[in-house]
Design a protein around this motif. Structure first.
Motif, PDB file in Angstrom:
ATOM      1  N   ALA A 205       0.818  -1.212   0.000  1.00  0.00           N
ATOM      2  CA  ALA A 205       0.000   0.000   0.000  1.00  0.00           C
ATOM      3  C   ALA A 205       0.850   1.259   0.000  1.00  0.00           C
ATOM      4  CB  ALA A 205      -0.925   0.013   1.214  1.00  0.00           C
ATOM      5  N   MET A 206       0.230   2.352  -0.429  1.00  0.00           N
ATOM      6  CA  MET A 206       0.864   3.662  -0.398  1.00  0.00           C
ATOM      7  C   MET A 206      -0.193   4.726  -0.179  1.00  0.00           C
ATOM      8  SD  MET A 206       1.125   5.162  -4.217  1.00  0.00           S
ATOM      9  CE  MET A 206       0.581   6.676  -3.473  1.00  0.00           C
ATOM     10  N   VAL A 207       0.224   5.838   0.427  1.00  0.00           N
ATOM     11  CA  VAL A 207      -0.620   7.027   0.563  1.00  0.00           C
ATOM     12  C   VAL A 207       0.227   8.229   0.179  1.00  0.00           C
ATOM     13  CG1 VAL A 207      -2.030   6.013   2.408  1.00  0.00           C
ATOM     14  CG2 VAL A 207      -0.023   7.388   3.002  1.00  0.00           C
ATOM     15  N   GLN A 208      -0.418   9.245  -0.387  1.00  0.00           N
ATOM     16  CA  GLN A 208       0.332  10.436  -0.799  1.00  0.00           C
ATOM     17  C   GLN A 208      -0.580  11.646  -0.848  1.00  0.00           C
ATOM     18  OE1 GLN A 208       2.224  10.153  -4.660  1.00  0.00           O
ATOM     19  NE2 GLN A 208       3.643  11.811  -4.188  1.00  0.00           N
ATOM     20  N   CYS A 209      -0.059  12.772  -0.411  1.00  0.00           N
ATOM     21  CA  CYS A 209      -0.763  14.051  -0.513  1.00  0.00           C
ATOM     22  C   CYS A 209       0.001  14.960  -1.471  1.00  0.00           C
ATOM     23  CB  CYS A 209      -0.856  14.745   0.846  1.00  0.00           C
ATOM     24  SG  CYS A 209      -1.942  13.921   2.030  1.00  0.00           S
ATOM     25  N   ALA A 210      -0.726  15.838  -2.137  1.00  0.00           N
ATOM     26  CA  ALA A 210      -0.075  16.882  -2.924  1.00  0.00           C
ATOM     27  C   ALA A 210       0.684  17.781  -1.959  1.00  0.00           C
ATOM     28  CB  ALA A 210      -1.106  17.683  -3.702  1.00  0.00           C
ATOM     29  N   LYS A 211       1.825  18.300  -2.413  1.00  0.00           N
ATOM     30  CA  LYS A 211       2.712  19.033  -1.506  1.00  0.00           C
ATOM     31  C   LYS A 211       2.185  20.398  -1.080  1.00  0.00           C
ATOM     32  CE  LYS A 211       5.409  15.614  -2.390  1.00  0.00           C
ATOM     33  NZ  LYS A 211       5.451  14.483  -1.469  1.00  0.00           N
ATOM     34  N   ASP A 212       1.117  20.865  -1.733  1.00  0.00           N
ATOM     35  CA  ASP A 212       0.624  22.207  -1.428  1.00  0.00           C
ATOM     36  C   ASP A 212      -0.721  22.202  -0.705  1.00  0.00           C
ATOM     37  OD1 ASP A 212      -0.815  21.224  -3.537  1.00  0.00           O
ATOM     38  OD2 ASP A 212      -0.878  23.100  -4.651  1.00  0.00           O
ATOM     39  N   VAL A 213      -1.176  21.030  -0.213  1.00  0.00           N
ATOM     40  CA  VAL A 213      -2.462  20.997   0.492  1.00  0.00           C
ATOM     41  C   VAL A 213      -2.290  21.497   1.922  1.00  0.00           C
ATOM     42  CG1 VAL A 213      -3.393  19.124  -0.906  1.00  0.00           C
ATOM     43  CG2 VAL A 213      -2.178  18.592   1.208  1.00  0.00           C
ATOM     44  N   ALA A 214      -3.375  22.044   2.449  1.00  0.00           N
ATOM     45  CA  ALA A 214      -3.329  22.595   3.801  1.00  0.00           C
ATOM     46  C   ALA A 214      -3.255  21.492   4.854  1.00  0.00           C
ATOM     47  CB  ALA A 214      -4.546  23.483   4.037  1.00  0.00           C
ATOM     48  N   ASP A 215      -4.018  20.405   4.653  1.00  0.00           N
ATOM     49  CA  ASP A 215      -4.079  19.330   5.647  1.00  0.00           C
ATOM     50  C   ASP A 215      -4.003  17.981   4.952  1.00  0.00           C
ATOM     51  OD1 ASP A 215      -4.616  20.913   8.140  1.00  0.00           O
ATOM     52  OD2 ASP A 215      -6.378  21.508   6.972  1.00  0.00           O
ATOM     53  N   CYS A 216      -2.925  17.257   5.194  1.00  0.00           N
ATOM     54  CA  CYS A 216      -2.737  15.958   4.569  1.00  0.00           C
ATOM     55  C   CYS A 216      -3.574  14.878   5.251  1.00  0.00           C
ATOM     56  CB  CYS A 216      -1.259  15.576   4.598  1.00  0.00           C
ATOM     57  SG  CYS A 216      -0.877  13.968   3.856  1.00  0.00           S
ATOM     58  N   GLN A 217      -3.493  14.789   6.560  1.00  0.00           N
ATOM     59  CA  GLN A 217      -4.157  13.707   7.278  1.00  0.00           C
ATOM     60  C   GLN A 217      -5.668  13.667   7.062  1.00  0.00           C
ATOM     61  OE1 GLN A 217      -2.993  13.278  11.396  1.00  0.00           O
ATOM     62  NE2 GLN A 217      -4.715  11.931  11.870  1.00  0.00           N
ATOM     63  N   PRO A 218      -6.402  14.788   7.189  1.00  0.00           N
ATOM     64  CA  PRO A 218      -7.851  14.737   6.944  1.00  0.00           C
ATOM     65  C   PRO A 218      -8.196  14.281   5.532  1.00  0.00           C
ATOM     66  CG  PRO A 218      -7.267  16.746   8.094  1.00  0.00           C
ATOM     67  CD  PRO A 218      -5.981  16.112   7.663  1.00  0.00           C
ATOM     68  N   CYS A 219      -7.385  14.662   4.576  1.00  0.00           N
ATOM     69  CA  CYS A 219      -7.621  14.266   3.191  1.00  0.00           C
ATOM     70  C   CYS A 219      -7.507  12.751   3.041  1.00  0.00           C
ATOM     71  CB  CYS A 219      -6.626  14.968   2.273  1.00  0.00           C
ATOM     72  SG  CYS A 219      -6.850  14.609   0.513  1.00  0.00           S
ATOM     73  N   LEU A 220      -6.460  12.168   3.603  1.00  0.00           N
ATOM     74  CA  LEU A 220      -6.263  10.731   3.501  1.00  0.00           C
ATOM     75  C   LEU A 220      -7.305   9.964   4.311  1.00  0.00           C
ATOM     76  CD1 LEU A 220      -2.369  10.539   3.647  1.00  0.00           C
ATOM     77  CD2 LEU A 220      -3.832  10.028   1.687  1.00  0.00           C
ATOM     78  N   GLU A 221      -7.680  10.473   5.459  1.00  0.00           N
ATOM     79  CA  GLU A 221      -8.713   9.809   6.259  1.00  0.00           C
ATOM     80  C   GLU A 221     -10.035   9.779   5.508  1.00  0.00           C
ATOM     81  OE1 GLU A 221      -8.645  11.984   9.894  1.00  0.00           O
ATOM     82  OE2 GLU A 221      -7.044  10.757  10.780  1.00  0.00           O
ATOM     83  N   TRP A 222     -10.369  10.871   4.829  1.00  0.00           N
ATOM     84  CA  TRP A 222     -11.584  10.912   4.022  1.00  0.00           C
ATOM     85  C   TRP A 222     -11.513   9.867   2.916  1.00  0.00           C
ATOM     86  CZ3 TRP A 222     -12.680  11.728  -1.133  1.00  0.00           C
ATOM     87  CH2 TRP A 222     -14.007  12.006  -1.459  1.00  0.00           C
ATOM     88  N   SER A 223     -10.352   9.752   2.278  1.00  0.00           N
ATOM     89  CA  SER A 223     -10.172   8.786   1.191  1.00  0.00           C
ATOM     90  C   SER A 223     -10.275   7.351   1.697  1.00  0.00           C
ATOM     91  CB  SER A 223      -8.820   9.010   0.516  1.00  0.00           C
ATOM     92  OG  SER A 223      -8.750  10.301  -0.064  1.00  0.00           O
ATOM     93  N   ILE A 224      -9.718   7.088   2.863  1.00  0.00           N
ATOM     94  CA  ILE A 224      -9.816   5.750   3.451  1.00  0.00           C
ATOM     95  C   ILE A 224     -11.270   5.373   3.687  1.00  0.00           C
ATOM     96  CG2 ILE A 224      -9.304   4.373   5.512  1.00  0.00           C
ATOM     97  CD1 ILE A 224      -6.645   5.912   5.706  1.00  0.00           C
ATOM     98  N   ASN A 225     -12.060   6.325   4.161  1.00  0.00           N
ATOM     99  CA  ASN A 225     -13.478   6.062   4.414  1.00  0.00           C
ATOM    100  C   ASN A 225     -14.250   5.791   3.135  1.00  0.00           C
ATOM    101  OD1 ASN A 225     -13.250   6.340   7.212  1.00  0.00           O
ATOM    102  ND2 ASN A 225     -13.596   8.541   7.138  1.00  0.00           N
ATOM    103  N   GLN A 226     -13.752   6.306   2.005  1.00  0.00           N
ATOM    104  CA  GLN A 226     -14.429   6.057   0.735  1.00  0.00           C
ATOM    105  C   GLN A 226     -14.322   4.595   0.300  1.00  0.00           C
ATOM    106  OE1 GLN A 226     -16.350   8.626  -0.730  1.00  0.00           O
ATOM    107  NE2 GLN A 226     -15.729   9.370   1.288  1.00  0.00           N
ATOM    108  N   LEU A 227     -13.318   3.889   0.792  1.00  0.00           N
ATOM    109  CA  LEU A 227     -13.130   2.496   0.407  1.00  0.00           C
ATOM    110  C   LEU A 227     -14.328   1.632   0.773  1.00  0.00           C
ATOM    111  CD1 LEU A 227      -9.378   1.959   1.362  1.00  0.00           C
ATOM    112  CD2 LEU A 227     -10.338   2.167  -0.940  1.00  0.00           C
ATOM    113  N   SER A 228     -14.965   1.938   1.909  1.00  0.00           N
ATOM    114  CA  SER A 228     -16.125   1.143   2.335  1.00  0.00           C
ATOM    115  C   SER A 228     -17.316   1.341   1.404  1.00  0.00           C
ATOM    116  CB  SER A 228     -16.511   1.508   3.772  1.00  0.00           C
ATOM    117  OG  SER A 228     -16.893   2.876   3.847  1.00  0.00           O
TER     118      SER A 228
END
Length: 256
Positions: A205-228
């Motif tokens: 597995a891998m996770v990645q945020c764009a380097k110019d986003v304000a908040d990386c963790q909330p973005c990835l957490e939202w994406s993880i929730n989309q998997l369900s």
């Protein structure tokens, strides 16, 4: 003139063992650079051939091409309402010539799929390209509109509920790693990848945020929730956008 927001986050170290060297080839790792998806920004209109907009866009495309050695670029023309912005990012394991090749592929793909559109987004396995008339200054807030998911059509064997739970936990662990500062103690990593055994299967597995986003963790957490919502029990899945993305597979798909 251009304003450029470019950061180097691909903090990957390569260790060469003089005697015992284990080589993983690109083919054995199933590394590809396939086209995934695109979205033309039809609301931003089209430009006329030979127009000033076309000349400015071509100039910005060339400028970005010379500035992608770090794996990420956010650059804009500085002409008010007629400004053009390009945001480009390579996957964390795609660097130098691989990154430049993906950029060239993405530009060609954008021109083909969104001919003379002033804006659009295109995603490939190893990069994404976002062109827009809107000068979206960094740090950017998460964009929930320009996201999509993909998954392997096959389901995992055995206890799918346990697999989903463990995979989610695995991705959350990677999210915490990606949201930490690097060795220099200043810049955020915004990328993490690993492998973990879940039951009888090894998950990559891998996770990645764009380097110019304000908040990386909330973005990835939202994406993880989309998997369900899209990908329960699937052998592989990914959620992609212009703010962050994640992927898991039952086979290695990243450069070591």
């Amino acid at each position: 003139m251009y304003s450029s927001y470019s950061l180097c986050k691909c903090l990957i170290s390569f260790y060469i063992l003089a005697i015992q060297l284990l080589i993983c080839s690109v083919s054995s790792l199933n590394i590809t650079n396939e086209y995934l998806h695109h979205k033309c920004r039809v609301n931003q209109g089209k430009y006329q051939q030979g127009s000033k907009y076309e000349k400015d866009l071509n100039s910005l495309i060339r400028f970005v091409a010379d500035d992608i050695t770090q794996g990420f670029v956010h650059s804009s023309t500085t002409e008010g309402r007629n400004s053009t912005t390009i945001i480009f990012q390579c996957r964390g394991d795609s660097y130098k010539s691989n990154c430049r090749t993906c950029y060239d592929t993405a530009v060609a793909g954008f021109r083909k799929r969104c001919p003379r559109n002033k804006g659009g987004i295109i995603w490939y396995d190893q990069c994404f390209l976002d062109i827009s008339m809107i000068n979206d200054q960094a740090p950017r807030k998460m964009n929930y509109k320009n996201t999509f998911s993909m998954h392997n059509p096959n389901n995992v064997r055995g206890d799918t509920k346990l697999f989903n739970k463990k995979t989610k936990e695995f991705l959350q662990q990677l999210t915490m790693k990606a949201d930490k500062t690097g060795p220099d103690g200043v810049e955020f990593l915004y990328y993490a990848a690993a492998e973990e055994r879940i039951g009888k299967q090894k998950v990559y597995a891998m996770v990645q945020c764009a380097k110019d986003v304000a908040d990386c963790q909330p973005c990835l957490e939202w994406s993880i929730n989309q998997l369900s919502k899209c990908c329960d029990g699937k052998k592989g899945a990914r959620v992609l956008g212009t703010s962050c993305n994640l992927r898991y597979e039952l086979y290695p798909f990243l450069r070591t």
